[in-house]
Write a protein that holds these residues in place. Structure first.
Motif, PDB file in Angstrom:
ATOM      1  N   PHE A   1       0.834  -1.205   0.000  1.00 19.04           N
ATOM      2  CA  PHE A   1       0.000   0.000   0.000  1.00 19.04           C
ATOM      3  C   PHE A   1       0.870   1.257   0.000  1.00 19.04           C
ATOM      4  CE2 PHE A   1      -3.585  -2.353   2.321  1.00 19.04           C
ATOM      5  CZ  PHE A   1      -4.366  -2.443   1.178  1.00 19.04           C
ATOM      6  N   PHE A   2       1.892   1.271   0.837  1.00 18.92           N
ATOM      7  CA  PHE A   2       2.731   2.456   0.957  1.00 18.92           C
ATOM      8  C   PHE A   2       3.498   2.732  -0.339  1.00 18.92           C
ATOM      9  CE2 PHE A   2       3.138   1.751   5.835  1.00 18.92           C
ATOM     10  CZ  PHE A   2       1.886   2.326   6.018  1.00 18.92           C
ATOM     11  N   VAL A   3       4.021   1.692  -0.973  1.00 18.04           N
ATOM     12  CA  VAL A   3       4.707   1.885  -2.252  1.00 18.04           C
ATOM     13  C   VAL A   3       3.727   2.417  -3.294  1.00 18.04           C
ATOM     14  CG1 VAL A   3       5.939   0.729  -4.124  1.00 18.04           C
ATOM     15  CG2 VAL A   3       6.454   0.132  -1.748  1.00 18.04           C
ATOM     16  N   LEU A   4       2.535   1.826  -3.346  1.00 21.92           N
ATOM     17  CA  LEU A   4       1.520   2.309  -4.288  1.00 21.92           C
ATOM     18  C   LEU A   4       1.171   3.772  -4.018  1.00 21.92           C
ATOM     19  CD1 LEU A   4      -0.898  -0.762  -4.466  1.00 21.92           C
ATOM     20  CD2 LEU A   4       0.224   0.325  -6.421  1.00 21.92           C
ATOM     21  N   SER A   5       1.035   4.137  -2.741  1.00 25.02           N
ATOM     22  CA  SER A   5       0.733   5.528  -2.415  1.00 25.02           C
ATOM     23  C   SER A   5       1.836   6.462  -2.896  1.00 25.02           C
ATOM     24  CB  SER A   5       0.544   5.691  -0.899  1.00 25.02           C
ATOM     25  OG  SER A   5      -0.650   5.115  -0.468  1.00 25.02           O
ATOM     26  N   GLY A   6       3.088   6.043  -2.717  1.00 26.63           N
ATOM     27  CA  GLY A   6       4.190   6.867  -3.209  1.00 26.63           C
ATOM     28  C   GLY A   6       4.113   7.080  -4.707  1.00 26.63           C
ATOM     29  N   THR A   7       3.770   6.031  -5.449  1.00 28.26           N
ATOM     30  CA  THR A   7       3.645   6.154  -6.903  1.00 28.26           C
ATOM     31  C   THR A   7       2.463   7.037  -7.286  1.00 28.26           C
ATOM     32  OG1 THR A   7       4.611   3.955  -7.218  1.00 28.26           O
ATOM     33  CG2 THR A   7       3.318   4.850  -9.041  1.00 28.26           C
ATOM     34  N   VAL A   8       1.309   6.787  -6.659  1.00 26.02           N
ATOM     35  CA  VAL A   8       0.088   7.528  -6.990  1.00 26.02           C
ATOM     36  C   VAL A   8       0.241   9.012  -6.682  1.00 26.02           C
ATOM     37  CG1 VAL A   8      -2.334   7.818  -6.385  1.00 26.02           C
ATOM     38  CG2 VAL A   8      -1.417   5.531  -6.704  1.00 26.02           C
TER      39      VAL A   8
ATOM     40  N   THR B   1      -1.676   2.882  10.135  1.00 27.12           N
ATOM     41  CA  THR B   1      -1.154   3.141   8.791  1.00 27.12           C
ATOM     42  C   THR B   1      -1.615   4.490   8.253  1.00 27.12           C
ATOM     43  OG1 THR B   1      -3.017   2.026   7.714  1.00 27.12           O
ATOM     44  CG2 THR B   1      -1.127   0.670   8.296  1.00 27.12           C
ATOM     45  N   ILE B   2      -2.780   4.946   8.712  1.00 21.92           N
ATOM     46  CA  ILE B   2      -3.268   6.253   8.249  1.00 21.92           C
ATOM     47  C   ILE B   2      -2.402   7.367   8.822  1.00 21.92           C
ATOM     48  CG2 ILE B   2      -5.297   7.718   7.974  1.00 21.92           C
ATOM     49  CD1 ILE B   2      -5.432   4.856   6.748  1.00 21.92           C
ATOM     50  N   ARG B   3      -1.953   7.191  10.053  1.00 18.58           N
ATOM     51  CA  ARG B   3      -0.996   8.162  10.612  1.00 18.58           C
ATOM     52  C   ARG B   3       0.262   8.215   9.758  1.00 18.58           C
ATOM     53  NH1 ARG B   3      -0.773   6.268  15.416  1.00 18.58           N
ATOM     54  NH2 ARG B   3       0.977   4.839  15.127  1.00 18.58           N
ATOM     55  N   THR B   4       0.740   7.048   9.335  1.00 17.62           N
ATOM     56  CA  THR B   4       1.916   7.002   8.464  1.00 17.62           C
ATOM     57  C   THR B   4       1.618   7.659   7.126  1.00 17.62           C
ATOM     58  OG1 THR B   4       2.551   4.920   9.534  1.00 17.62           O
ATOM     59  CG2 THR B   4       3.628   5.455   7.448  1.00 17.62           C
ATOM     60  N   GLU B   5       0.420   7.407   6.582  1.00 19.57           N
ATOM     61  CA  GLU B   5       0.017   8.039   5.315  1.00 19.57           C
ATOM     62  C   GLU B   5      -0.033   9.554   5.440  1.00 19.57           C
ATOM     63  OE1 GLU B   5      -1.118   7.223   2.203  1.00 19.57           O
ATOM     64  OE2 GLU B   5      -1.232   5.036   2.192  1.00 19.57           O
ATOM     65  N   ILE B   6      -0.548  10.042   6.549  1.00 23.09           N
ATOM     66  CA  ILE B   6      -0.664  11.491   6.747  1.00 23.09           C
ATOM     67  C   ILE B   6       0.719  12.139   6.744  1.00 23.09           C
ATOM     68  CG2 ILE B   6      -1.306  13.274   8.417  1.00 23.09           C
ATOM     69  CD1 ILE B   6      -3.620  11.354   9.276  1.00 23.09           C
TER      70      ILE B   6
ATOM     71  N   TYR C   1      16.632   2.469  11.017  1.00 23.30           N
ATOM     72  CA  TYR C   1      17.268   1.781  12.136  1.00 23.30           C
ATOM     73  C   TYR C   1      17.454   2.678  13.359  1.00 23.30           C
ATOM     74  CZ  TYR C   1      18.204  -1.957   8.813  1.00 23.30           C
ATOM     75  OH  TYR C   1      18.064  -2.972   7.895  1.00 23.30           O
ATOM     76  N   ALA C   2      16.995   3.923  13.254  1.00 25.81           N
ATOM     77  CA  ALA C   2      17.124   4.836  14.394  1.00 25.81           C
ATOM     78  C   ALA C   2      16.115   4.454  15.479  1.00 25.81           C
ATOM     79  CB  ALA C   2      16.884   6.276  13.937  1.00 25.81           C
ATOM     80  N   PRO C   3      16.507   4.493  16.739  1.00 27.66           N
ATOM     81  CA  PRO C   3      15.605   4.114  17.835  1.00 27.66           C
ATOM     82  C   PRO C   3      14.607   5.227  18.158  1.00 27.66           C
ATOM     83  CG  PRO C   3      17.728   4.766  18.730  1.00 27.66           C
ATOM     84  CD  PRO C   3      17.864   4.829  17.230  1.00 27.66           C
ATOM     85  N   LEU C   4      13.765   5.551  17.203  1.00 28.18           N
ATOM     86  CA  LEU C   4      12.769   6.604  17.388  1.00 28.18           C
ATOM     87  C   LEU C   4      11.448   5.990  17.836  1.00 28.18           C
ATOM     88  CD1 LEU C   4      13.489   8.706  14.160  1.00 28.18           C
ATOM     89  CD2 LEU C   4      14.456   9.011  16.455  1.00 28.18           C
ATOM     90  N   HIS C   5      10.720   6.712  18.641  1.00 28.72           N
ATOM     91  CA  HIS C   5       9.428   6.234  19.139  1.00 28.72           C
ATOM     92  C   HIS C   5       8.319   7.102  18.539  1.00 28.72           C
ATOM     93  CE1 HIS C   5      11.543   3.634  21.960  1.00 28.72           C
ATOM     94  NE2 HIS C   5      12.302   4.678  22.290  1.00 28.72           N
ATOM     95  N   ILE C   6       8.115   6.918  17.237  1.00 29.06           N
ATOM     96  CA  ILE C   6       7.105   7.701  16.516  1.00 29.06           C
ATOM     97  C   ILE C   6       6.176   6.770  15.743  1.00 29.06           C
ATOM     98  CG2 ILE C   6       8.423   9.843  16.363  1.00 29.06           C
ATOM     99  CD1 ILE C   6       9.383   8.996  13.609  1.00 29.06           C
ATOM    100  N   GLY C   7       5.834   5.642  16.363  1.00 27.51           N
ATOM    101  CA  GLY C   7       4.894   4.729  15.739  1.00 27.51           C
ATOM    102  C   GLY C   7       5.436   4.036  14.509  1.00 27.51           C
ATOM    103  N   HIS C   8       6.754   3.868  14.424  1.00 30.37           N
ATOM    104  CA  HIS C   8       7.423   3.181  13.311  1.00 30.37           C
ATOM    105  C   HIS C   8       7.295   3.924  11.978  1.00 30.37           C
ATOM    106  CE1 HIS C   8       7.879  -0.155  16.072  1.00 30.37           C
ATOM    107  NE2 HIS C   8       6.585  -0.204  16.249  1.00 30.37           N
ATOM    108  N   VAL C   9       6.878   5.176  12.014  1.00 24.96           N
ATOM    109  CA  VAL C   9       6.778   5.953  10.772  1.00 24.96           C
ATOM    110  C   VAL C   9       8.135   6.012  10.082  1.00 24.96           C
ATOM    111  CG1 VAL C   9       6.316   8.234   9.811  1.00 24.96           C
ATOM    112  CG2 VAL C   9       4.828   7.307  11.592  1.00 24.96           C
ATOM    113  N   ASN C  10       9.192   6.166  10.865  1.00 28.36           N
ATOM    114  CA  ASN C  10      10.537   6.265  10.298  1.00 28.36           C
ATOM    115  C   ASN C  10      10.938   5.005   9.537  1.00 28.36           C
ATOM    116  OD1 ASN C  10      10.423   5.280  13.131  1.00 28.36           O
ATOM    117  ND2 ASN C  10      12.586   4.822  12.817  1.00 28.36           N
ATOM    118  N   VAL C  11      10.382   3.858   9.913  1.00 28.61           N
ATOM    119  CA  VAL C  11      10.730   2.606   9.240  1.00 28.61           C
ATOM    120  C   VAL C  11      10.083   2.520   7.861  1.00 28.61           C
ATOM    121  CG1 VAL C  11      10.651   0.082   9.417  1.00 28.61           C
ATOM    122  CG2 VAL C  11      10.961   1.467  11.477  1.00 28.61           C
TER     123      VAL C  11
END
Length: 409
Positions: free
Chosen positions: A81-88, A176-181, A212-222
């Motif tokens: 989904f995320f790759v498709l969103s990047g393309t779209v 995932t919507i948080r990541t999309e936003i 790989y950074a130890p960030l606590h932002i809901g895995h958005v960085n990953v």
């Protein structure tokens, strides 16, 4: 995972078929997420939270469960989904006319009207189900994963935090919507960074470090790298696709099989005990990018031409956000009939039944949502976007009679 219309690369002659093919991928991924979650509901031969366990070759039922949740791999489908969103989103930004702050504001308005109306509606639905339907009584045959959800009455602050995308405590897939936003906010920058090879290399290096950074932002960085890889496809995917289509058919099928296997099973085999493993996400992102690339530049044929899958792609946002609530409602209603000591076959049959019932109910609900909530508000967002973007254009000055005569002469 949103259902914004997909427009193919304008340099290709097969403009319509690509849209159908990518929508079919999206519809397939949304269906897989539903089935994946269903097979996590109940213990099979004592196996609790199978998504966190290593492969166990000593028990055939454990192997079957691992095979099912590997094939219907929900986390891998989300990366797709995320790759498709990047393309779209890249295609959307590239075909939009205009520059400057107002052009950017118009894009953000479209994304606001695309993401938030359904998120808010489903959040209110989830809150109501918490209050009036679900209880905190655990189901005896259920996994600890299942018993960990829908077991409290949310207050107003929690509901608001879910509605704005900050939290997903009321409806787990909403993370995932948080990541999309966040990715939607960054996409204009990503598109600019795809213009030069040096910028691409630098951006990939930064995104890899963030993974790989130890960030606590809901895995958005990953997951940001998946969006950037998707943004590269319209500009640079053609060379990859051309190379792929030069191979003999058997080798092309082998490459597809390898990409699918890597996407579905890499974490299941190597590091299943890690909730979000950056190395696995990277492998899945690369596999998904390859599949999106050959789909975008390929021909619309076979199962990708299925009107049913295209339809599922259109309603995929609603299907994805709504299914978790419906799934748990059915599990709560009929799961207790299993009893505490259910046989492996009974547990598997129950999960299969709940998956079928969930799809049977969620698809009509998502269809209604698409036609009566999502599309009207998307159209409204496009209208406001055009008004904002046109506000920055200079108005046409009236032509004087002298200028008219001069042009005539």
């Amino acid at each position: 995972m949103t259902s914004q219309p997909i427009v193919p690369n304008p340099s290709t002659p097969e403009q319509v078929t690509f849209s159908d093919s990518l929508a079919s991928l999206r519809g397939t991924a949304a269906s897989f997420v539903v089935i994946y979650h269903a097979f996590l509901l109940f213990k099979v031969a004592g196996l609790d939270t199978p998504q966190r366990h290593e492969l166990n070759f000593s028990d055939p039922f454990h192997m079957l469960v691992h095979g099912l949740i590997g094939f219907f791999n929900g986390p891998a489908a989300v990366v797709l989904f995320f790759v498709l969103s990047g393309t779209v989103l890249t295609l959307s930004l590239r075909r939009s006319k205009g520059k400057g702050i107002l052009h950017l504001a118009g894009y953000y308005v479209r994304r606001l009207f695309r993401l938030y109306p359904l998120l808010i509606a489903v959040t209110l639905f989830a809150a109501a189900m918490h209050w009036f339907f679900f209880t905190d009584t655990p189901t005896a045959a259920a996994t600890s994963w299942m018993n960990g959800y829908f077991n409290h009455d949310p207050g107003l602050p929690e509901t608001v935090l879910n509605a704005v995308g900050y939290s997903n405590s009321l409806n787990s897939p909403a993370w995932t919507i948080r990541t999309e936003i966040i990715a939607s906010f960054l996409m204009p920058l990503f598109v600019v960074l795809t213009r030069r090879p040096a910028l691409i290399v630098a951006t990939l290096a930064v995104l890899l470090a963030l993974m790989y950074a130890p960030l606590h932002i809901g895995h958005v960085n990953v997951y940001l790298i998946a969006f950037f890889l998707g943004a590269l496809i319209p500009a640079y995917g053609r060379s990859v696709a051309n190379l792929y289509f030069r191979f003999p058919k058997w080798f092309r099928y082998l490459l597809i099989a390898c990409a699918l296997f890597a996407g579905m099973f890499v974490q299941r085999i190597f590091r299943p005990w890690i909730h979000v493993d950056p190395s696995s996400v990277l492998v899945v992102s690369l596999a998904a990018s390859f599949l999106v690339t050959i789909t975008y530049y390929g021909r619309n044929e076979g199962w990708l031409a299925s009107k049913w899958l295209v339809f599922l792609g259109d309603i995929s946002y609603g299907l994805y956000l709504l299914h978790f609530i419906i799934l748990f409602a059915f599990a709560d209603l009929i799961g207790p009939f299993l009893g505490a000591n259910a046989s492996p076959i009974s547990a598997l049959a129950m999960m299969t039944l709940i998956a079928a019932l969930t799809l049977a109910v969620t698809i009509p609900l998502a269809t209604l949502s698409y036609h009566y909530l999502e599309r009207p508000l998307q159209d409204l967002g496009r209208k406001y976007s055009k008004q904002i973007q046109s506000a920055g254009k200079p108005a046409d000055r009236p032509v004087s009679s002298t200028q008219t005569v001069a042009k005539t002469l």
